[in-house]
Design an enzyme around this catalytic site. Sequence first.
Site, PDB file in Angstrom:
ATOM      1  N   HIS A 126       0.833  -1.201   0.000  1.00 33.84           N
ATOM      2  CA  HIS A 126       0.000   0.000   0.000  1.00 33.84           C
ATOM      3  C   HIS A 126       0.873   1.258   0.000  1.00 33.84           C
ATOM      4  CE1 HIS A 126      -3.325   2.710   1.201  1.00 33.84           C
ATOM      5  NE2 HIS A 126      -2.377   3.299   1.907  1.00 33.84           N
ATOM      6  N   GLU A 127       1.879   1.258   0.860  1.00 38.33           N
ATOM      7  CA  GLU A 127       2.731   2.443   0.961  1.00 38.33           C
ATOM      8  C   GLU A 127       3.505   2.688  -0.333  1.00 38.33           C
ATOM      9  OE1 GLU A 127       2.293   4.434   3.413  1.00 38.33           O
ATOM     10  OE2 GLU A 127       0.897   2.963   4.193  1.00 38.33           O
ATOM     11  N   GLU A 185      -6.181   6.855  -1.576  1.00 36.80           N
ATOM     12  CA  GLU A 185      -6.061   5.724  -0.653  1.00 36.80           C
ATOM     13  C   GLU A 185      -6.614   4.448  -1.297  1.00 36.80           C
ATOM     14  OE1 GLU A 185      -4.331   5.645   1.849  1.00 36.80           O
ATOM     15  OE2 GLU A 185      -4.222   7.648   2.705  1.00 36.80           O
TER      16      GLU A 185
END
Length: 251
Positions: A126-127, A185
């Site tokens: 995700h990062e 996100e």
Amino acid sequence: MKRITHIFFLILWLPALAQAQGGLAQAGLEAIQSLTLTNQQVATYSRQAVQQMDAQNPVAGPNDPYTQRLNRIVSRHRSINGIPINYKVYKVADVNAFATADGSVRVFKGLMDIMSDQEIMAIIGHEIGHVVNKDSHDAMKSALRRSAIRNVGAAQDGVIGRLSRSQLGGIADYLVGAKHSRDQESEADDFAYNFLKRNGYSVMALATSFEKLAQKGSSGGKVGEILSTHPDSKSRAQRVRDRARRDGLAR
């Protein structure tokens, strides 16, 4: 420890393109710098800031069990989407992690203590998604527009100088409150999902990592900024589960 304000905050101090003089308006200077900030500058300032944070936080050594575990988890992923990645563990109890545009990934001990290996890989995915999707660059420009430049120095011969310790120490203050959008996100979640699927991991690790974060937060656990700066973890977990069912990867 100076608290990290976001799981994937990209960090900068503002270089000056010219010495501010006379009637040059603050807003005009910020607008110019916002437009002329390059990817190379983003990576340079990110790298310098991460080095400063490494100096301010307890970093697990090469023989530390946390480092050895993380190295085992990421052994196949020293480069992702052409970006060389360097990994370190902060021996800090907060449940947190972040990645920056220069390819630095920092995982906190508190996160590793509650996550399985594949869940840690999901969080890292995700990062890295924010970096690959250029969200970190966008966050930097947003912070620049909001910031108040107090110490403006000219770049010499077009070369960006190394940031001073005092400048680096003030970086987080300029970025307090900065968040990625909900769409960003979701796109980073999608990157993590596809990354897990492509590399033979269970995509459900992404869902269970979010569920653990939700549980930790609801029980009053120490989760740093990982929940306050991200959309609802339960909803994100359900979105992953729904997609996995559509893909035939879960019941």
